[in-house]
Write a protein that holds these residues in place. Structure first.
Motif, mmCIF file in Angstrom:
data_model
loop_
_atom_site.group_PDB
_atom_site.id
_atom_site.type_symbol
_atom_site.label_atom_id
_atom_site.label_comp_id
_atom_site.label_asym_id
_atom_site.label_seq_id
_atom_site.Cartn_x
_atom_site.Cartn_y
_atom_site.Cartn_z
ATOM 1 N N THR A 217 0.712 -1.273 -0.089
ATOM 2 C CA THR A 217 -0.130 0.073 0.017
ATOM 3 C C THR A 217 0.789 1.368 0.097
ATOM 4 N N ASP A 218 0.092 2.494 -0.337
ATOM 5 C CA ASP A 218 1.016 3.535 -0.238
ATOM 6 C C ASP A 218 2.037 3.699 -1.458
ATOM 7 N N THR A 219 2.215 3.386 -2.411
ATOM 8 C CA THR A 219 3.046 3.151 -3.310
ATOM 9 C C THR A 219 2.831 3.592 -4.975
ATOM 10 N N LEU A 220 3.811 3.826 -5.513
ATOM 11 C CA LEU A 220 3.542 3.940 -7.136
ATOM 12 C C LEU A 220 3.600 2.269 -7.592
ATOM 13 N N PRO A 221 3.069 1.973 -8.726
ATOM 14 C CA PRO A 221 3.067 0.661 -9.124
ATOM 15 C C PRO A 221 4.631 0.528 -9.640
ATOM 16 N N LEU A 222 5.349 -0.796 -9.035
ATOM 17 C CA LEU A 222 6.579 -0.792 -9.385
ATOM 18 C C LEU A 222 6.892 -2.304 -9.947
ATOM 19 N N GLU A 223 8.107 -2.457 -10.567
ATOM 20 C CA GLU A 223 8.698 -3.791 -11.082
ATOM 21 C C GLU A 223 8.862 -4.440 -9.971
ATOM 22 N N GLU A 224 9.695 -4.075 -8.803
ATOM 23 C CA GLU A 224 10.087 -4.466 -7.442
ATOM 24 C C GLU A 224 8.893 -5.361 -6.953
ATOM 25 N N THR A 225 7.665 -4.706 -7.060
ATOM 26 C CA THR A 225 6.396 -5.537 -6.633
ATOM 27 C C THR A 225 5.898 -6.708 -7.304
ATOM 28 N N LEU A 245 -7.418 9.896 -12.593
ATOM 29 C CA LEU A 245 -6.584 10.939 -11.688
ATOM 30 C C LEU A 245 -5.063 10.382 -11.665
ATOM 31 N N ASN A 246 -4.580 9.857 -12.847
ATOM 32 C CA ASN A 246 -3.450 9.187 -12.732
ATOM 33 C C ASN A 246 -2.328 10.361 -12.384
ATOM 34 N N ASP A 247 -2.681 11.603 -12.845
ATOM 35 C CA ASP A 247 -1.722 12.783 -12.471
ATOM 36 C C ASP A 247 -1.467 12.786 -10.901
ATOM 37 N N LYS A 248 -2.570 12.798 -10.446
ATOM 38 C CA LYS A 248 -2.571 12.849 -8.907
ATOM 39 C C LYS A 248 -1.799 11.715 -8.208
ATOM 40 N N ALA A 249 -2.156 10.727 -8.846
ATOM 41 C CA ALA A 249 -1.465 9.150 -8.136
ATOM 42 C C ALA A 249 0.014 9.624 -8.413
ATOM 43 N N LEU A 250 0.540 10.055 -9.482
ATOM 44 C CA LEU A 250 1.925 10.221 -9.481
ATOM 45 C C LEU A 250 2.493 11.535 -8.519
ATOM 46 N N HIS A 254 0.931 7.294 -5.197
ATOM 47 C CA HIS A 254 0.033 6.138 -4.929
ATOM 48 C C HIS A 254 -0.162 5.559 -6.403
ATOM 49 N N SER A 255 -1.147 4.690 -6.501
ATOM 50 C CA SER A 255 -1.341 3.938 -7.645
ATOM 51 C C SER A 255 -2.886 3.835 -8.114
ATOM 52 N N THR A 256 -2.985 3.831 -9.427
ATOM 53 C CA THR A 256 -4.582 3.737 -9.809
ATOM 54 C C THR A 256 -4.921 2.204 -9.909
ATOM 55 N N SER A 257 -6.254 1.959 -10.076
ATOM 56 C CA SER A 257 -6.784 0.609 -9.904
ATOM 57 C C SER A 257 -6.048 -0.273 -11.074
ATOM 58 N N ILE A 258 -6.087 0.611 -12.413
ATOM 59 C CA ILE A 258 -5.563 -0.076 -13.514
ATOM 60 C C ILE A 258 -3.960 -0.671 -13.515
ATOM 61 N N LYS A 259 -3.111 0.283 -12.880
ATOM 62 C CA LYS A 259 -1.855 0.068 -12.449
ATOM 63 C C LYS A 259 -1.809 -1.219 -11.771
ATOM 64 N N ALA A 260 -2.558 -1.162 -10.539
ATOM 65 C CA ALA A 260 -2.627 -2.337 -9.648
ATOM 66 C C ALA A 260 -3.054 -3.601 -10.317
ATOM 67 N N ALA A 261 -3.954 -3.505 -11.244
ATOM 68 C CA ALA A 261 -4.371 -4.579 -11.981
ATOM 69 C C ALA A 261 -3.078 -5.113 -12.933
ATOM 70 N N GLU A 262 -2.221 -4.273 -13.360
ATOM 71 C CA GLU A 262 -0.978 -4.583 -14.257
ATOM 72 C C GLU A 262 -0.068 -5.258 -13.312
ATOM 73 N N ILE A 263 0.034 -5.036 -12.268
ATOM 74 C CA ILE A 263 0.806 -5.449 -11.554
ATOM 75 C C ILE A 263 0.556 -7.067 -10.909
ATOM 76 N N ALA A 264 -0.801 -7.141 -10.878
ATOM 77 C CA ALA A 264 -1.503 -8.210 -10.462
ATOM 78 C C ALA A 264 -1.259 -9.156 -11.663
ATOM 79 N N LEU A 265 -1.597 -8.641 -12.856
ATOM 80 C CA LEU A 265 -1.360 -9.669 -13.844
ATOM 81 C C LEU A 265 0.157 -9.964 -14.040
ATOM 82 N N LYS A 266 1.010 -9.014 -14.124
ATOM 83 C CA LYS A 266 2.365 -9.562 -14.487
ATOM 84 C C LYS A 266 3.257 -10.335 -13.277
ATOM 85 N N SER A 267 2.292 -10.253 -12.117
ATOM 86 C CA SER A 267 2.936 -10.959 -11.132
ATOM 87 C C SER A 267 2.328 -12.548 -10.952
#
Ligand code: ZN
Ligand code: ZN
Length: 311
Positions: A217-225, A245-250, A254-267
């Motif tokens: 939680t409380d993070t940008l979307p990361l490859e490390e994750t 609100l991707n600009d606000k997330a940056l 924080h992350s957006t829900s689509i970025k969280a989904a991308e992390i879930a997919l990749k991992s």
């Protein structure tokens, strides 16, 4: 049906000992909120809190757990919405007569925060409390090998001194063991201040099961994750904003829900739970449908919901 959707009746019939996640608060901060981030992980008699938002001790009672049942608290970072419930929890646990040790894991600064609080509150816990700080310096120049730290054994070997609060500095490569079956791997993510995420693996040789959960939680979307959460059963990920609100997330890291989904997919996670959702979203379906367009097994949970994981 995935390996995570089970109900209590099924568990009783199968005499299972599942891993249960109880969501005690799932939202981003707002004034007067009683939905601040905290998740209780239960496995047998092990109860681990992931973050401790305000009011955590009364929420535990609401879900039928006593404060004395908590064995460990994993704190991600020192922002109030994640840590302001910790001091009252430690105090309530003591007042309830607990004498069993408490294991705390968190970033640098956690120990000092607790020492200052208790000094000014004229209070000391009536049990040993080990504060395991993940130190950024501890890693430099030292072997990259994973070091196993047995929390239970680490605590009594230290001289108590005049405070029951004992500090341990652990390296970023540490794998923390709590009891026989529970392994916790902290790793650093990226926010406005130092933030840790946690991978928890429950490896029961007796039951031949392996359940894994990542709390990010409380993070940008990361490859490390992606790397650290590879193949988990459940990924709980920051999803503060929708994609508009991707600009606000940056800006607020924080992350957006689509970025969280991308992390879930990749991992290759089996399931994604959207977490730390901004209270501006009265209707959270927008975040859910955006995430599901990329990762089907995405869910939104409400406060006090339980998730049973069979593994
Ligand atoms: Zn937060
Ligand atoms: Zn924060």
């Amino acid at each position: 049906m995935g390996p995570w959707i089970l109900n209590e009746k099924y568990i009783r019939r199968e005499k299972m000992n599942p891993v249960v996640l109880t969501f005690l608060g799932v939202s981003g901060p707002y004034p007067g909120s009683d939905d601040l981030p905290s998740v209780l992980l239960t496995y047998g008699r092990t109860n681990i809190l992931l973050d401790a938002g305000e009011g955590i001790q009364s929420k535990l009672l609401k879900v039928g757990k006593s404060v004395t049942s908590i064995n460990a608290v994993l704190i991600t970072h020192m922002h109030g919405d994640h840590v302001l419930g910790l001091v009252p929890l430690i105090q309530s646990r003591s007042l309830a007569g607990s004498t069993t040790p408490l294991y705390l894991v968190g970033p640098e600064g956690l120990y000092e925060y607790l020492i200052c609080s208790f000094k000014n509150l004229y209070f000391e816990p009536g049990y040993k409390t080990g504060v395991f700080e993940v130190s950024p310096q501890a890693e430099e120049g030292i072997s990259k090998e994973v070091e196993i730290v047995d929390l239970v054994n680490a605590l009594p070997t230290q001289p108590a001194g005049d405070t029951p609060l004992l500090k341990f500095s652990i390296s970023k490569n540490s794998l923390l063991r709590l009891g026989n079956d529970v392994y916790v791997k902290p790793f650093e993510v990226k926010h406005s201040i130092t933030v840790l995420a946690y991978r928890i693996d429950i490896k029961s040789r007796l039951e031949g099961r392996n359940v894994s959960i990542c709390y990010v939680t409380d993070t940008l979307p990361l490859e490390e994750t992606v790397k650290e959460c590879y193949g988990v059963n459940v990924l709980i990920h920051d999803s503060t904003f929708a994609s508009d609100l991707n600009d606000k997330a940056l800006e607020y890291k924080h992350s957006t829900s689509i970025k969280a989904a991308e992390i879930a997919l990749k991992s290759h996670a089996e399931m994604l739970v959207l977490y730390h959702i901004s209270p501006r979203y009265k209707d959270k379906l927008k975040l859910l449908s955006e995430a599901r367009s990329l990762f089907e097994h995405t869910y939104i949970v409400e406060k006090y919901w339980k998730l049973y994981i069979k593994g």
